[in-house]
Structures are given as C-alpha cells and as structure tokens.
Scaffold this active site. Structure first.
Site, PDB file in Angstrom:
ATOM      1  N   ARG A  16       0.810  -1.218   0.000  1.00 48.78           N
ATOM      2  CA  ARG A  16       0.000   0.000   0.000  1.00 48.78           C
ATOM      3  C   ARG A  16       0.846   1.273   0.000  1.00 48.78           C
ATOM      4  NH1 ARG A  16      -3.929  -1.259   4.806  1.00 48.78           N
ATOM      5  NH2 ARG A  16      -2.485  -2.981   5.126  1.00 48.78           N
ATOM      6  N   GLN A  76      12.135 -14.235   5.763  1.00 52.67           N
ATOM      7  CA  GLN A  76      10.957 -15.097   5.831  1.00 52.67           C
ATOM      8  C   GLN A  76      10.558 -15.333   4.366  1.00 52.67           C
ATOM      9  OE1 GLN A  76       7.318 -13.270   7.176  1.00 52.67           O
ATOM     10  NE2 GLN A  76       6.422 -15.216   7.837  1.00 52.67           N
ATOM     11  N   ALA A 363      26.855  41.773   0.060  1.00 58.65           N
ATOM     12  CA  ALA A 363      25.740  41.197  -0.693  1.00 58.65           C
ATOM     13  C   ALA A 363      26.212  40.608  -2.012  1.00 58.65           C
ATOM     14  CB  ALA A 363      24.699  42.270  -0.958  1.00 58.65           C
ATOM     15  N   SER A 406      34.160  46.045  -4.527  1.00 64.74           N
ATOM     16  CA  SER A 406      32.904  45.493  -5.047  1.00 64.74           C
ATOM     17  C   SER A 406      33.061  45.042  -6.485  1.00 64.74           C
ATOM     18  CB  SER A 406      31.821  46.571  -5.029  1.00 64.74           C
ATOM     19  OG  SER A 406      31.593  46.970  -3.723  1.00 64.74           O
ATOM     20  N   ARG A 423      38.704  44.116 -10.959  1.00 64.73           N
ATOM     21  CA  ARG A 423      37.752  44.553 -11.989  1.00 64.73           C
ATOM     22  C   ARG A 423      38.364  45.719 -12.754  1.00 64.73           C
ATOM     23  NH1 ARG A 423      35.905  49.395  -9.214  1.00 64.73           N
ATOM     24  NH2 ARG A 423      35.219  48.961  -7.084  1.00 64.73           N
TER      25      ARG A 423
HETATM   26  C1  UD1 Z   1      -1.388  -7.707  14.277  1.00 64.98           C
HETATM   27  C2  UD1 Z   1      -1.902  -8.591  15.395  1.00 64.98           C
HETATM   28  C3  UD1 Z   1      -3.114  -7.917  16.041  1.00 64.98           C
HETATM   29  C4  UD1 Z   1      -2.732  -6.538  16.548  1.00 64.98           C
HETATM   30  C5  UD1 Z   1      -2.124  -5.719  15.424  1.00 64.98           C
HETATM   31  C6  UD1 Z   1      -1.537  -4.437  15.985  1.00 64.98           C
HETATM   32  C7  UD1 Z   1      -1.407 -10.913  14.758  1.00 64.98           C
HETATM   33  C8  UD1 Z   1      -1.958 -12.160  14.223  1.00 64.98           C
HETATM   34  N1  UD1 Z   1      -2.261  -9.884  14.851  1.00 64.98           N
HETATM   35  O1  UD1 Z   1      -2.414  -7.676  13.286  1.00 64.98           O
HETATM   36  O2  UD1 Z   1      -3.595  -8.692  17.114  1.00 64.98           O
HETATM   37  O3  UD1 Z   1      -3.860  -5.885  17.098  1.00 64.98           O
HETATM   38  O4  UD1 Z   1      -1.057  -6.423  14.783  1.00 64.98           O
HETATM   39  O5  UD1 Z   1      -1.105  -3.630  14.948  1.00 64.98           O
HETATM   40  O6  UD1 Z   1      -0.254 -10.856  15.115  1.00 64.98           O
HETATM   41  N2  UD1 Z   1       4.601  -9.766   9.298  1.00 64.98           N
HETATM   42  C9  UD1 Z   1       5.663 -10.513   8.850  1.00 64.98           C
HETATM   43  N3  UD1 Z   1       5.425 -11.712   8.273  1.00 64.98           N
HETATM   44  C10 UD1 Z   1       4.190 -12.230   8.136  1.00 64.98           C
HETATM   45  C11 UD1 Z   1       3.109 -11.466   8.607  1.00 64.98           C
HETATM   46  C12 UD1 Z   1       3.339 -10.244   9.186  1.00 64.98           C
HETATM   47  O7  UD1 Z   1       6.815 -10.092   8.957  1.00 64.98           O
HETATM   48  O8  UD1 Z   1       4.069 -13.338   7.612  1.00 64.98           O
HETATM   49  C13 UD1 Z   1       4.855  -8.462   9.906  1.00 64.98           C
HETATM   50  C14 UD1 Z   1       4.249  -7.328   9.109  1.00 64.98           C
HETATM   51  O9  UD1 Z   1       5.210  -6.793   8.221  1.00 64.98           O
HETATM   52  C15 UD1 Z   1       3.883  -6.310  10.187  1.00 64.98           C
HETATM   53  C16 UD1 Z   1       3.635  -7.161  11.418  1.00 64.98           C
HETATM   54  O10 UD1 Z   1       4.217  -8.408  11.160  1.00 64.98           O
HETATM   55  O11 UD1 Z   1       4.945  -5.445  10.485  1.00 64.98           O
HETATM   56  C17 UD1 Z   1       2.154  -7.313  11.744  1.00 64.98           C
HETATM   57  O12 UD1 Z   1       1.495  -7.923  10.681  1.00 64.98           O
HETATM   58  P1  UD1 Z   1       0.100  -7.407  10.171  1.00 64.98           P
HETATM   59  O13 UD1 Z   1      -0.283  -8.216   9.021  1.00 64.98           O
HETATM   60  O14 UD1 Z   1       0.107  -5.935  10.026  1.00 64.98           O
HETATM   61  O15 UD1 Z   1      -0.819  -7.817  11.402  1.00 64.98           O
HETATM   62  P2  UD1 Z   1      -2.197  -7.167  11.779  1.00 64.98           P
HETATM   63  O16 UD1 Z   1      -3.256  -7.794  10.968  1.00 64.98           O
HETATM   64  O17 UD1 Z   1      -2.093  -5.694  11.769  1.00 64.98           O
END
Ligand code: UD1
Ligand code: MG
Length: 443
Positions: A16, A76, A363, A406, A423
């Site tokens: 996004r 990952q 200046a 100047s 100059r």
């Molecule tokens: C997560 C929490 C939620 C909390 C919220 C707060 C979980 C399941 N949910 O939800 O309870 O209220 O954050 O903001 O943890 N990421 C990875 N690898 C992945 C998935 C995610 O590195 O496979 C990272 C994302 O880049 C992000 C963070 O983990 O920085 C959180 O993931 P996101 O998908 O934003 O979780 P939320 O749905 O916001």
C-alpha cells in the site's frame, strides 16, 4: 542480568506504500521508521533479528548493517503470519531469557514499555502482551482477560460479536520467556480465517499450559502502525507535535510551532527563538539564544550561541556558524566555518570555506568552489571586508583585514590588510550619453 533477544517483524511487502523503498525504511523525523524501533529496543538487548521479505532483504540489510552492526537480518521466504515470521529467528530463541517481538512498522514503541514487559517476565510471567485502548478498535486483536490473567487474543476476523465489543486491544508488542517460547510457538496452527500462523495464538496456548500470561497497557500511539502514505503522514505529525512540545518545555520559543519541523536528532538550547516556517534536517545543533528567522532551512549544521540565522537562510551540511554571527536572507552556507561575529547578510553562497571572526561578506558574494571537476577552498581572514557582488575563485585566500573592492573577480591571494581590485577601472566619457540620444532622435 537476563539475556535477551528482540525479533523485529518487517517481512510485510508494504504494497500500500506503492514505493520502490521498503516500507520500514520510509523516514519519520528524517530517520527510517525501522530505526525508531531499533532505538527503542536499545542497547539493553543482546541480540536483534530483523525479519525481512525476500524482495526487500538486501535494502534492509544494507541500511541496518550501517547503523546497527549487532542486528542480523533474516528472510521469511513466504508470508505465513506473525508467528511464522517470529520463528525465522528460532535458532537463537533458546539462548535468551527474554524474547521480545515487535513490528518494524510501528515506530513509536517505547523502550519504557519494553522494559516494563521484561520486568513482568523477570517476575515470573511466561508471556506479556502490550495492550492498548485505541479510539477505534477496528482491525485489532482483542485481549480476553480473566482478572489479571490474559487468556486469549482474538483477531477481529475470528472474533464473536461479544469479543468484538472488547476495547482492550493488542498493540503488537509481545515478550516471551525464552525457556518456553519456542515450544509455544511451535504449537501454533493456521486454522483461522486467513490460514496464517498467528503469534497472538501463543497466549491461549500458554494459558492452557497453566503458565502466567500478563498484559500491560501501553499508549495507543505506541501501537500506531503504518501501512500507507497517509498513516506515514499521521506518524510524522505525531512525531513533530511531540518534539515541539518537548522543545517548548525545555525553553525554546516558537511563534507558530505547528509550522516548524524537526529531525529525530535536532538539538536546541535554551532561549532559542524560532520564527514560523523553519525546517530542520538531520544533524543540527543550535546554541543558546540563537534566533532562527522565518523560512530558513537548516541541515547538518552547528550554530553557536547568539547567532542570527535568516530569514530565508539555508545552512547545509558542514556549516558551522560562530557565536553572534549573522547569516541573512538568501544566503547559502555549505561546509564552511563562519567565525564569531562575522556577517554574511544578503544573497551569498559560501561553500568549502572559512570566514574569519568579524569579517563582513557583502551582498552577492560567491565562493566559486567548483571548477567542473573538483571542489576548492576559500579562506577569508579575520576582519576582512568583501565588497558586494564579488566572485572569489577557489582555491584562494583573503588575508586578515584585507578589503576586496565590489564587483571583483578574485583569482589570486589577497595579502593581509591589502586592498584588491579585481575589476576594470571605471572610465567616464563626458557628454557621450547625450550625444547618443541626440543621434537617435535625429535619424
Ligand atoms: C497484528 C496482530 C493484532 C494486533 C495488530 C496491531 C497478529 C496475528 N495480529 O495484526 O492482534 O492488534 O497487529 O497492529 O499478530 N509480518 C511478517 N510476516 C508475516 C506477517 C506479518 O513479517 O508473515 C509483519 C508485518 O510486516 C507487520 C507485522 O508483522 O509489520 C504485523 O502484521 P500485520 O499483518 O500488520 O498484522 P495485523 O493484521 O495488523
Ligand atoms: Mg498491521
């Protein structure tokens, strides 16, 4: 001393943001948001693992490696959820008493909260969650409490209506006792609406094992997550509002604080006055009693006490302005030392230079520092006077107390106390103007 590991989850693709830069490297207050998180984790943590996606691994590793050599960046390979991401660091889990999991896109997590959570682990909790009360809980996991014990976190997607009515939400920081962390995370499954391995399921697993699971309350701002540019702007706004308030509390006057913008490392002393519409880039230190007039832009610069900068001045990296010096409107200073009490008041460029104490640079003076290939230095002595609209072609030295007429183009050294004319002399032809005029009107 308890040993510790911090795992920073940053493997989201950040789609996004619609950017060629990884989301977590977008700056807030001039500092990548990931670095805000790494600073909060701080020196008290022994090991740091940043979990990145394959697409952004290199950029993130390069940025992190420069500033945080103690951090390791791991990949990952597939995004299977927050627990799956945390397990990328599984090999170093058991070596730590405390494992702290934070998100790389949540820049305002505080070291105080992390310490508080680690304190709960030290007191015997096996798992601690940072909970918060956001204005709007939509999208957050809900914390299901039984007395002081946290028994489960339910993601909104998987929650019942009654669970959705809970206002205490998961702020996204979790601390786990290293002794049981790996065991618990290994037990997490992906039987939910998104078929992901939710880190939040660790709570219920730990609770069912009879372990102590606690929640602390953190400020909702600490959990502000950034997914798009509009949230990035919101985070910047929050950062700036906080800094302005801190500076005013520390004795800085701002006439219109909402129009002044700071970097993460801006340092201001007491009785600094900042007029409206001033922007500070990274690396600025401003001494006591300095006035920064309206519409100035300052980055990588040091300003000594009592100096006056602007209006409309630009101090670029390497500018060092001496005590009581004046840098006026439409003056640009780069990589230059300006001595105590010196004045460069109008329309000048001074780069790769030194200007002696009490010198007066007129200046329109330009230090011609670049010959198309290399940069050269200009040294202006103490008390020297540079007449308006002079070009000082570097490398060149103007001695102490020297005077440049100047409009000069100075290409050779001017000895101390000499007067230099670079100059042509003026020639007056009496009556010639009238002659020309008469010739034109008769033809
Ligand atoms: C997560 C929490 C939620 C909390 C919220 C707060 C979980 C399941 N949910 O939800 O309870 O209220 O954050 O903001 O943890 N990421 C990875 N690898 C992945 C998935 C995610 O590195 O496979 C990272 C994302 O880049 C992000 C963070 O983990 O920085 C959180 O993931 P996101 O998908 O934003 O979780 P939320 O749905 O916001
Ligand atoms: Mg999120």
């Amino acid at each position: 001393m308890r040993t510790s590991l911090a795992v920073v989850l940053a493997a989201g693709e950040g789609k996004r943001m619609k950017s060629r830069l990884p989301k977590v490297l977008h700056p807030i207050g001039g500092l990548p948001m990931l670095f805000h998180v790494l600073n909060a984790i701080g020196a008290g943590v022994d090991r740091i693992v940043v979990v990145a996606s394959p697409a952004w691994k290199e950029e993130i590793a390069r940025a992190v490696g420069r500033e945080y050599p103690q951090a390791v960046v791991l990949v990952q390979t597939e995004q299977r959820g927050t627990a799956h991401a945390a397990l990328v660091a599984r090999d170093v889990f058991s070596g730590a008493d405390d494992v702290v999991v934070v998100f790389g896109d949540t820049p305002f997590v505080s070291s105080k909260s992390i310490e508080l959570m680690r304190g709960k682990l030290a007191d015997g909790a096996s798992l601690v969650v940072g909970g918060m009360l956001p204005d709007d809980p939509t999208g957050y996991g809900r914390l299901i409490m039984q007395g002081s014990q946290l028994v489960a976190i339910r993601e909104e997607r998987d929650a019942s209506d009654a669970e959705r009515a809970i206002e205490f939400c998961n702020g996204g920081i979790m601390a786990l006792a290293g002794a049981t962390a790996l065991d618990i995370l290994n037990e997490i499954e992906d039987d939910n609406e998104q078929n992901e391995f939710y880190l939040t399921d660790a709570v219920e697993i730990a609770h069912l094992r009879g372990l102590s699971v606690a929640a602390i309350e953190i400020a909702a701002d600490e959990a502000l997550g950034i997914n798009d540019r509009s949230q990035l702007a919101q985070a910047e706004r929050l950062f700036q509002t906080t800094r302005r308030a801190e500076f005013m509390a520390a004795g800085v006057t701002m006439i219109a604080p909402e129009t002044v913008f700071f970097a993460h490392d801006t340092t201001l002393s007491r009785d600094v006055v900042i007029e409206p519409n001033v922007v500070f880039g990274p690396g600025v230190t401003i001494g006591e009693g300095v006035t920064v007039r309206a519409f100035s832009h300052i980055a990588g610069a040091h300003v000594a006490p009592g100096a006056i900068i602007g209006p409309f001045a630009r101090l670029r990296p390497g500018a060092s302005i001496g005590a009581g010096a004046h840098i006026g409107n439409f003056v640009e200073i780069k990589q230059a030392d300006v001595g105590e009490g010196a004045k460069i008041n109008h329309l000048s460029y001074v780069g790769d230079a030194s200007v002696g104490a009490a010198a007066n640079v007129g200046a329109g003076t330009i230090t011609c520092n670049y010959d198309g290939v290399a940069k050269h230095r200009t040294d202006i002595g103490k008390g020297a006077f540079i007449g308006s609209n002079s070009a000082l072609v570097a490398p060149v030295t103007i001695g102490d107390g020297a005077y440049v007429a100047s409009g000069s183009v100075i290409t050779e050294e001017v000895p101390a106390d000499a007067l230099a004319f670079g100059r042509a002399r003026q020639v007056n032809k009496p009556g010639r103007a009238a002659e020309r005029r008469n010739k034109k009107s008769s033809s």
